[in-house]
Design an enzyme around this catalytic site. Sequence first.
Site, mmCIF file in Angstrom:
data_model
loop_
_atom_site.group_PDB
_atom_site.id
_atom_site.type_symbol
_atom_site.label_atom_id
_atom_site.label_comp_id
_atom_site.label_asym_id
_atom_site.label_seq_id
_atom_site.Cartn_x
_atom_site.Cartn_y
_atom_site.Cartn_z
ATOM 1 N N GLU A 149 9.819 1.109 10.539
ATOM 2 C CA GLU A 149 10.879 2.196 10.916
ATOM 3 C C GLU A 149 10.471 3.236 10.476
ATOM 4 O OE1 GLU A 149 13.145 4.851 9.523
ATOM 5 O OE2 GLU A 149 12.525 4.097 6.922
ATOM 6 N N GLY A 181 2.795 3.736 13.897
ATOM 7 C CA GLY A 181 3.774 2.879 13.876
ATOM 8 C C GLY A 181 3.489 1.872 15.470
ATOM 9 N N CYS A 237 13.359 10.497 7.180
ATOM 10 C CA CYS A 237 13.904 10.516 8.628
ATOM 11 C C CYS A 237 15.172 10.138 9.432
ATOM 12 C CB CYS A 237 12.916 9.294 9.499
ATOM 13 S SG CYS A 237 13.183 7.721 8.015
ATOM 14 N N LYS A 279 0.289 -1.228 0.275
ATOM 15 C CA LYS A 279 -0.140 -0.202 0.004
ATOM 16 C C LYS A 279 0.977 0.866 -0.003
ATOM 17 C CE LYS A 279 -1.557 2.684 2.836
ATOM 18 N NZ LYS A 279 -1.118 4.265 2.178
ATOM 19 N N GLY A 322 6.858 5.355 8.679
ATOM 20 C CA GLY A 322 6.302 6.785 8.799
ATOM 21 C C GLY A 322 6.472 7.051 10.991
ATOM 22 N N SER A 323 5.674 7.773 10.595
ATOM 23 C CA SER A 323 5.349 8.184 12.039
ATOM 24 C C SER A 323 6.133 7.021 12.820
ATOM 25 C CB SER A 323 4.267 8.903 12.488
ATOM 26 O OG SER A 323 3.207 8.738 12.425
ATOM 27 N N THR A 324 6.540 7.254 14.065
ATOM 28 C CA THR A 324 6.336 6.526 15.345
ATOM 29 C C THR A 324 4.512 6.741 16.747
ATOM 30 O OG1 THR A 324 8.300 7.415 16.385
ATOM 31 C CG2 THR A 324 7.702 6.331 18.002
ATOM 32 N N GLU A 367 10.389 16.317 15.555
ATOM 33 C CA GLU A 367 11.076 15.898 14.672
ATOM 34 C C GLU A 367 9.987 16.722 13.219
ATOM 35 O OE1 GLU A 367 11.541 12.037 11.525
ATOM 36 O OE2 GLU A 367 9.789 11.720 12.523
#
Length: 464
Positions: free
Chosen positions: A239, A222, A273, A164, A217-219, A366
């Site tokens: 990641e 995740g 990142c 995706k 993607g974003s923490t 970030e």
Amino acid sequence: MRIPTSPFGAAGVFTVLDPATGSPVGDVGLADLAETDAAIERAHRAFPAWRAIAPGERARLLRSFASAVEAHIDELAALEVAGSGHTIGNARWEAGNVRDVLNYYSAAPERHFGRQIPVADGVDITFHEPLGVVGIIVPWNFPMPIAGWGFAPALAAGNTVVLKPAELTPLTALRLGELALEAGIPEGVFTVITGKGSVVGERFVTNPLVRKVCFTGSTEVGKGIMRGCADQVKRVTLELGGKNANIVFADADLEKAAASAPGAGLDNAGQDCCARSRILVQADVYDRFLDLLRPAVESFRVKDPSAEDAQMGPLISARQRDGVAAQLYGADVAFRGQGVEGTGGFWLPPTVVLPRGADDPVWTQELFGPVLAVMPFTDEEDAIAKANDTEYGLSGSIYTRDLARALRVARGVESGNLSVNSHSSVRYWTPFGGFKQSGLGRELGPDAPDSFSEVKNVFISTDG
């Protein structure tokens, strides 16, 4: 330029915009839950034949896929410029990275073997068994490389893949899906499905036929994926975010460190990142470094991403641009670089800020934009402490002529990928991943197929 179409669309369409102009590029269909389940089911049905294919034949098909990508490098790059705002030079490299990763892992099917372990009264052997269907969720910042880092080793290990892409940047993924079929990859083995993360991505997590989820993607997102996968003890590779330090010691080649810092932090408009967005400079040379950094930032070429000499293009969306600009409101700006106005695109000039303390949001958060924050440090201990004072631990750089110091600092910094006198984070033949809240697991390198397989142990008795 032909815009690839999506076979999905029950949930409507999404209009892809050119980030450089804000103009529509094309519409892409969005899958609903039923279409997502159907794609997963097709991958599940294709799995037994794909895992059973002779290793040499699977290797040949991966090389054929790589050749198809090679033949369409310029086309893929043009799609990425139009749909993602990447500079043409970066986009060509990214398409070439997909080709290289496929070629690299095409060697794995014939070399991904187990071991014979000495035992008494028998023979003990291990096998690497593929997992089944792997769901890969790709972000918008590097759509092509990150897709390849997931699907190439997964396919090499004998899994089928449903991928995706991000809603904002689906075009190159769709084209890669077409090229896979043209190269002879069987139907259902590699499927690209376009849709919202809340529908398609969430179904990767909850559908029991998906045996592993790879997410970049974003923490925050995740963490949610990891919680959802825990219900089925489903394998994950994550990641996530990064707030990486570029540590410059007084004995470093300051000219080189300053000249390379814009590329390290502003590449892809800072939407990376691995961006070295926090620059730590030893106090003795702090002022000198800023004097060197200013012309390097001011001369960084921000322009139409289709221009061959462009070094930075726009941000991905108006929302992303406005979010970064809002985070800069009231910040102590030292200087800015070139800007682009009047195109209707999502532009923001490179900006260098001086944090007001260790808790300044420009230093701790970030921002995911073209922002460099510069702060002094006193000695090695202080540099390591400041570099580690973050929830992230993905990447970073160390500039010094003292090799012993470089090794001491590298061992002390809590980060998965570090470079000395360089800003290189990713090589497809070496492992990549983060410490702390920057992720879980490793991608790339020779062992990546292991993360897409289970080890099966078999004991054969010779007693009697």
